[in-house]
Scaffold this motif. Structure first.
Motif, mmCIF file in Angstrom:
data_model
loop_
_atom_site.group_PDB
_atom_site.id
_atom_site.type_symbol
_atom_site.label_atom_id
_atom_site.label_comp_id
_atom_site.label_asym_id
_atom_site.label_seq_id
_atom_site.Cartn_x
_atom_site.Cartn_y
_atom_site.Cartn_z
ATOM 1 N N MET A 81 -43.517 16.156 -28.938
ATOM 2 C CA MET A 81 -43.496 16.180 -27.432
ATOM 3 C C MET A 81 -43.940 14.990 -27.152
ATOM 4 O O MET A 81 -43.622 14.419 -25.950
ATOM 5 C CB MET A 81 -44.119 17.374 -27.000
ATOM 6 C CG MET A 81 -43.151 18.473 -27.190
ATOM 7 S SD MET A 81 -41.610 18.563 -26.315
ATOM 8 C CE MET A 81 -41.794 18.807 -24.738
ATOM 9 N N ARG A 99 -41.586 12.270 -25.850
ATOM 10 C CA ARG A 99 -40.795 12.444 -24.751
ATOM 11 C C ARG A 99 -41.626 12.459 -23.447
ATOM 12 O O ARG A 99 -41.220 12.076 -22.468
ATOM 13 C CB ARG A 99 -40.248 14.165 -25.001
ATOM 14 C CG ARG A 99 -39.247 14.530 -23.796
ATOM 15 C CD ARG A 99 -38.500 15.762 -24.298
ATOM 16 N NE ARG A 99 -37.466 15.922 -23.336
ATOM 17 C CZ ARG A 99 -37.790 17.409 -22.760
ATOM 18 N NH1 ARG A 99 -38.714 18.207 -23.022
ATOM 19 N NH2 ARG A 99 -37.067 17.687 -21.721
ATOM 20 N N CYS A 115 -41.896 8.949 -22.661
ATOM 21 C CA CYS A 115 -40.819 8.242 -21.849
ATOM 22 C C CYS A 115 -40.818 8.632 -20.404
ATOM 23 O O CYS A 115 -40.292 7.742 -19.534
ATOM 24 C CB CYS A 115 -39.846 8.592 -22.446
ATOM 25 S SG CYS A 115 -39.297 8.291 -24.217
ATOM 26 N N HIS A 116 -41.220 9.811 -20.054
ATOM 27 C CA HIS A 116 -41.361 10.289 -18.724
ATOM 28 C C HIS A 116 -42.286 9.600 -17.871
ATOM 29 O O HIS A 116 -42.244 9.323 -16.848
ATOM 30 C CB HIS A 116 -41.719 12.027 -18.650
ATOM 31 C CG HIS A 116 -40.269 12.702 -18.810
ATOM 32 N ND1 HIS A 116 -39.466 12.866 -17.803
ATOM 33 C CD2 HIS A 116 -39.893 13.206 -20.003
ATOM 34 C CE1 HIS A 116 -38.218 13.797 -18.372
ATOM 35 N NE2 HIS A 116 -38.780 13.855 -19.650
ATOM 36 N N CYS A 166 -42.131 6.041 -30.257
ATOM 37 C CA CYS A 166 -41.687 7.488 -30.322
ATOM 38 C C CYS A 166 -41.680 7.973 -31.805
ATOM 39 O O CYS A 166 -40.579 7.443 -32.426
ATOM 40 C CB CYS A 166 -40.328 7.786 -29.639
ATOM 41 S SG CYS A 166 -40.412 7.770 -27.700
ATOM 42 N N TYR A 197 -38.905 11.416 -32.166
ATOM 43 C CA TYR A 197 -38.399 12.001 -30.847
ATOM 44 C C TYR A 197 -37.574 13.192 -30.736
ATOM 45 O O TYR A 197 -36.667 13.424 -31.677
ATOM 46 C CB TYR A 197 -37.521 10.919 -30.039
ATOM 47 C CG TYR A 197 -37.178 11.198 -28.404
ATOM 48 C CD1 TYR A 197 -38.118 10.916 -27.811
ATOM 49 C CD2 TYR A 197 -36.049 12.038 -28.345
ATOM 50 C CE1 TYR A 197 -37.732 11.024 -26.400
ATOM 51 C CE2 TYR A 197 -35.839 12.111 -26.965
ATOM 52 C CZ TYR A 197 -36.755 11.737 -26.060
ATOM 53 O OH TYR A 197 -36.344 12.168 -24.533
ATOM 54 N N LEU A 240 -34.892 14.893 -29.708
ATOM 55 C CA LEU A 240 -33.578 14.766 -28.864
ATOM 56 C C LEU A 240 -32.902 15.930 -28.557
ATOM 57 O O LEU A 240 -32.485 16.145 -27.623
ATOM 58 C CB LEU A 240 -32.777 13.722 -29.667
ATOM 59 C CG LEU A 240 -31.272 13.293 -28.996
ATOM 60 C CD1 LEU A 240 -31.687 12.665 -27.593
ATOM 61 C CD2 LEU A 240 -30.718 12.155 -30.010
ATOM 62 N N ARG A 300 -31.547 16.056 -25.178
ATOM 63 C CA ARG A 300 -32.512 15.573 -24.302
ATOM 64 C C ARG A 300 -32.693 14.261 -24.195
ATOM 65 O O ARG A 300 -33.427 13.587 -24.539
ATOM 66 C CB ARG A 300 -34.120 16.117 -24.642
ATOM 67 C CG ARG A 300 -34.288 17.681 -24.749
ATOM 68 C CD ARG A 300 -35.600 17.664 -25.416
ATOM 69 N NE ARG A 300 -35.870 19.404 -25.454
ATOM 70 C CZ ARG A 300 -36.944 19.991 -26.064
ATOM 71 N NH1 ARG A 300 -37.335 18.942 -26.957
ATOM 72 N NH2 ARG A 300 -37.183 21.021 -25.962
ATOM 73 N N ASP A 301 -31.541 13.657 -23.613
ATOM 74 C CA ASP A 301 -31.155 12.070 -23.501
ATOM 75 C C ASP A 301 -31.278 11.670 -22.252
ATOM 76 O O ASP A 301 -31.293 10.255 -22.056
ATOM 77 C CB ASP A 301 -29.940 11.715 -24.137
ATOM 78 C CG ASP A 301 -28.488 12.300 -23.280
ATOM 79 O OD1 ASP A 301 -28.894 13.263 -22.617
ATOM 80 O OD2 ASP A 301 -27.242 11.931 -23.817
ATOM 81 N N VAL A 328 -33.726 11.104 -20.078
ATOM 82 C CA VAL A 328 -34.806 10.235 -19.840
ATOM 83 C C VAL A 328 -34.684 8.972 -20.762
ATOM 84 O O VAL A 328 -34.994 7.678 -20.234
ATOM 85 C CB VAL A 328 -36.204 10.860 -20.078
ATOM 86 C CG1 VAL A 328 -36.571 11.271 -21.448
ATOM 87 C CG2 VAL A 328 -37.503 10.122 -19.602
ATOM 88 N N LEU A 329 -34.097 8.854 -21.549
ATOM 89 C CA LEU A 329 -34.006 7.658 -22.577
ATOM 90 C C LEU A 329 -32.965 6.955 -21.649
ATOM 91 O O LEU A 329 -32.974 5.576 -21.868
ATOM 92 C CB LEU A 329 -33.403 8.202 -24.040
ATOM 93 C CG LEU A 329 -34.332 8.956 -24.675
ATOM 94 C CD1 LEU A 329 -33.441 9.453 -26.110
ATOM 95 C CD2 LEU A 329 -35.493 8.187 -25.077
ATOM 96 N N CYS A 357 -34.050 15.701 -34.166
ATOM 97 C CA CYS A 357 -33.464 14.474 -33.704
ATOM 98 C C CYS A 357 -32.357 13.777 -34.910
ATOM 99 O O CYS A 357 -32.838 12.677 -35.564
ATOM 100 C CB CYS A 357 -34.547 13.211 -33.489
ATOM 101 S SG CYS A 357 -33.898 11.508 -32.971
#
Length: 118
Positions: free
Chosen positions: A1, A4, A7-8, A20, A23, A25, A35-36, A38-39, A57
């Motif tokens: 986590m 992730r 990234c936020h 990362c 990650y 994903l 969960r892409d 934010v990327l 991932c």
């Protein structure tokens, strides 16, 4: 986590780069729960360090996301590595986990050097 969350944070703060390590994903390893978002929103350079056995991932999905990303992004693959970048003893061959970890550290060093020169 951690990747992730990082990234936020990068969407809110001015960071030089992100690293990362594994990650997440796909939520709970489900390829349909990506969960892409934010990327895709990132503008911060990012290094993904991913194992080939990471069910959270899959590399084929990460590659599709990387192609859509506008942020500069790089990938270091740990052959046989899981989400924690650990390689099973039977897959190590003549290598040790320490040697694999040293290659990961070298990839991180190279990434940090690259973004420092910008």
């Amino acid at each position: 986590m951690g990747g992730r969350i990082g990234c936020h944070v990068a969407l809110e703060e001015n960071l030089s780069g992100l690293i990362c390590l594994g990650y997440p994903l796909c939520a709970m390893g489900d390829r349909t729960k990506m969960r892409d978002e934010v990327l895709l929103a990132l503008r911060t350079p990012v290094l993904f360090v991913q194992g080939t056995r990471d069910v959270l991932c899959p590399l084929d999905l990460l590659e599709l996301v990387r192609l859509k990303m506008t942020a500069p992004n790089f990938l270091h693959v740990v052959q046989g590595g899981d989400h924690s970048l650990l390689v099973r003893k039977k897959d190590l061959g003549s290598e040790t986990q320490e040697e694999i970890d040293l290659r990961v550290l070298e990839a991180i060093r190279h990434f940090v050097q690259q973004i420092s020169e910008r």
